[in-house]
Design a protein around this motif. Structure first.
Motif, PDB file in Angstrom:
ATOM      1  N   SER A 138      -4.011  -2.093  -3.927  1.00 33.37           N
ATOM      2  CA  SER A 138      -3.255  -2.300  -2.690  1.00 33.37           C
ATOM      3  C   SER A 138      -3.916  -3.349  -1.810  1.00 33.37           C
ATOM      4  N   LEU A 142      -2.142  -6.883  -0.879  1.00 34.03           N
ATOM      5  CA  LEU A 142      -1.720  -7.101   0.503  1.00 34.03           C
ATOM      6  C   LEU A 142      -2.548  -8.176   1.206  1.00 34.03           C
ATOM      7  N   THR A 255      -5.101   7.077  -0.683  1.00 32.65           N
ATOM      8  CA  THR A 255      -4.531   5.823  -1.185  1.00 32.65           C
ATOM      9  C   THR A 255      -3.291   5.431  -0.390  1.00 32.65           C
ATOM     10  N   ALA A 256      -2.489   6.418   0.024  1.00 28.52           N
ATOM     11  CA  ALA A 256      -1.322   6.112   0.860  1.00 28.52           C
ATOM     12  C   ALA A 256      -1.784   5.603   2.220  1.00 28.52           C
ATOM     13  N   ALA A 259      -3.052   2.063   1.870  1.00 25.74           N
ATOM     14  CA  ALA A 259      -1.979   1.083   1.677  1.00 25.74           C
ATOM     15  C   ALA A 259      -1.317   0.755   3.014  1.00 25.74           C
ATOM     16  N   ILE A 260      -1.005   1.782   3.769  1.00 24.41           N
ATOM     17  CA  ILE A 260      -0.356   1.563   5.064  1.00 24.41           C
ATOM     18  C   ILE A 260      -1.286   0.808   6.012  1.00 24.41           C
ATOM     19  N   TYR A 263      -1.522  -2.799   5.109  1.00 27.46           N
ATOM     20  CA  TYR A 263      -0.264  -3.453   5.481  1.00 27.46           C
ATOM     21  C   TYR A 263      -0.247  -3.747   6.975  1.00 27.46           C
TER      22      TYR A 263
ATOM     23  N   ILE B 242       7.709  -5.973  -0.188  1.00 29.87           N
ATOM     24  CA  ILE B 242       6.538  -5.967   0.684  1.00 29.87           C
ATOM     25  C   ILE B 242       5.829  -7.295   0.442  1.00 29.87           C
ATOM     26  N   ALA B 256       2.048   3.536  -3.423  1.00 27.55           N
ATOM     27  CA  ALA B 256       1.615   2.672  -2.320  1.00 27.55           C
ATOM     28  C   ALA B 256       2.816   1.973  -1.698  1.00 27.55           C
ATOM     29  N   ALA B 259       4.741   4.471   0.386  1.00 24.79           N
ATOM     30  CA  ALA B 259       4.066   4.803   1.638  1.00 24.79           C
ATOM     31  C   ALA B 259       4.291   3.706   2.676  1.00 24.79           C
ATOM     32  N   ILE B 260       4.107   2.470   2.265  1.00 26.04           N
ATOM     33  CA  ILE B 260       4.290   1.349   3.186  1.00 26.04           C
ATOM     34  C   ILE B 260       5.748   1.263   3.639  1.00 26.04           C
ATOM     35  N   TYR B 263       6.571   3.928   6.107  1.00 25.17           N
ATOM     36  CA  TYR B 263       5.929   3.580   7.383  1.00 25.17           C
ATOM     37  C   TYR B 263       6.752   2.537   8.125  1.00 25.17           C
ATOM     38  N   GLU B 264       7.152   1.493   7.420  1.00 23.77           N
ATOM     39  CA  GLU B 264       7.931   0.419   8.048  1.00 23.77           C
ATOM     40  C   GLU B 264       9.286   0.927   8.515  1.00 23.77           C
TER      41      GLU B 264
END
Lengths: 269, 269
Positions: A138, A142, A255-256, A259-260, A263, B242, B256, B259-260, B263-264
């Motif tokens: 991730s 990213l 891990t989540a 990732a967030i 981002y 993403i 991942a 999750a992103i 969130y978004e």
């Protein structure tokens, strides 16, 4: 010609590949020889592209053609074995059929890894290789600039981490701190704001903490069960969280969360 | 008194708990009896809190006290066994020491699950139970309103998914489409914009697609290897990605990415 057919799982030329699921054996064997394993065609190619030096490749007969272009140019022995030999050797059905043993490189110093970096992830005691691999994938995907590991964080070059990272462990600059207790001070001295990730509701949201993103940030992530140590939490400049809904779920997995956070830290600024 | 000591792993009262790692056996056994397994104290408590009816509980002697408060009130037999019996029964070292077998409930209809929902995740063929569990945990934690599964998506109540979700599968409203081919039409008719997640660079970014977030969105996620099917990709209103860095990493893993995206879609609007 560097292609060598090996009929016997006990052949000592195959010693790098023995019992890949035996974590304790592998850890000591890989440490002793300074090697790591890459598995699957895509990941092996990425290790080569990243400049790691192969000790040898191991292909099952069925997959020998998959890396034909590589086999011709690689300066290391390429062992081909029957599927049954591979299974006896590594200890499970090797359906991907492509393995390679690579020489590790010395880890770069903290200065080298952080030169020019503005967005850094710091892993304290993430102990699960799957999680370490997923976080590298991730972070690399990213656009995080570097990863710094605490002394007890799991090894990114362990086979499972390499595999889950899809080879991101080869391209993401990283190093390991010698000093857990005082290690964060070096990051602060280099101008990084230390953001400690926590699910605690009395922290500020990541978006608030990063603001317009004009600055250098080090995102600290702790172990799977207990999160960051008291010491590191205490050392941080600010404790940050991802806003959570009220639904009997008290946290995200590491891990989540990583990732967030990557981002928010990189893509959204 | 509902606490029953069972000395023998072959006792038929323990039949719900047999060979928990034998995926094929478990799938047919659980389907036949309409049951699912919860593992660990926290997850068992969450299943009870969510109103699932226990068929029985299984505690190892060492952990019998952990659920003492529950044992007194639960209307189901509570079997206690020696650690060695538990290991022989389930097929591995049951170090958490707490298991429960629950009755499934009928899945709600699509109308019921989507009533009032504005942010929905739709999983096409996510086949790995770990990934399904992780996506439920993130979606629930971040405040997604509901999850809709395609016919072939892995079962959220399979033991591994339940465990990884930390029980989020109990509180997150979800259902399964009968019809893969035409199933998305029902979402569109209910006013949801269909966002298809893809790493393809010729898609729009998630942030662009969601804009100010005034609308109802269904986020479509595909299988681990190949992503969404051509059919679903074609049915979507917009293909979203993403933004990725250039670092020899071509995609994020599905948990991942989920999750992103959640969130978004939820937190950032």
């Amino acid at each position: 010609m560097n292609v060598i057919e090996v009929p016997d799982a006990d052949d000592e030329r195959l010693a790098d590949y023995v019992r890949l699921r035996d974590v304790n054996l592998r850890k000591s064997l890989e440490a002793e020889h300074g090697l790591f394993m890459a598995e699957g065609e895509k990941v092996v190619r990425r290790a080569l592209r990243a400049g790691y030096r192969p000790r040898s490749l191991l292909l099952t007969e069925r997959r020998a053609a998959a890396l034909a272009d590589v086999v011709g140019t690689v300066r290391a022995p390429v062992y081909t074995v029957a599927e049954s030999v591979a299974e006896r050797l590594v200890g499970f059905d090797l359906h991907r059929g492509v393995l390679a043993s690579f020489q590790r490189k010395p880890l770069p110093g903290v200065d080298e890894v952080l030169a020019g970096a503005r967005r850094v992830v710091v892993l304290e005691d993430v102990v699960d290789h799957t999680n370490v691999g997923a976080i590298f994938r991730s972070a690399a995907g990213l656009g995080v600039d570097a990863i710094v590991l605490a002394p007890r964080c799991a090894d990114p070059l362990y086979r499972r981490a390499v595999k889950v990272s899809m080879g991101a462990v080869f391209t993401m600059p990283y190093t390991r701190l010698d000093d857990w207790h005082g290690g964060l001070e070096g990051l602060r001295e280099r101008g990084f704001a230390l953001l400690a990730m926590t699910p605690a509701p009395d922290s500020v949201t990541l978006a608030e903490a990063v603001g317009d993103g004009a600055g250098k940030y080090a995102l600290l992530l702790g172990s799977e069960g207990d999160g960051l140590s008291f010491r590191w939490m205490d050392q941080a400049d600010v404790r940050v969280r991802i806003p959570m809904a009220e639904r009997d779920v008290d946290s995200l997995n590491v891990t989540a969360a990583a990732a967030i956070a990557c981002y928010e830290l990189v893509v959204n600024r």
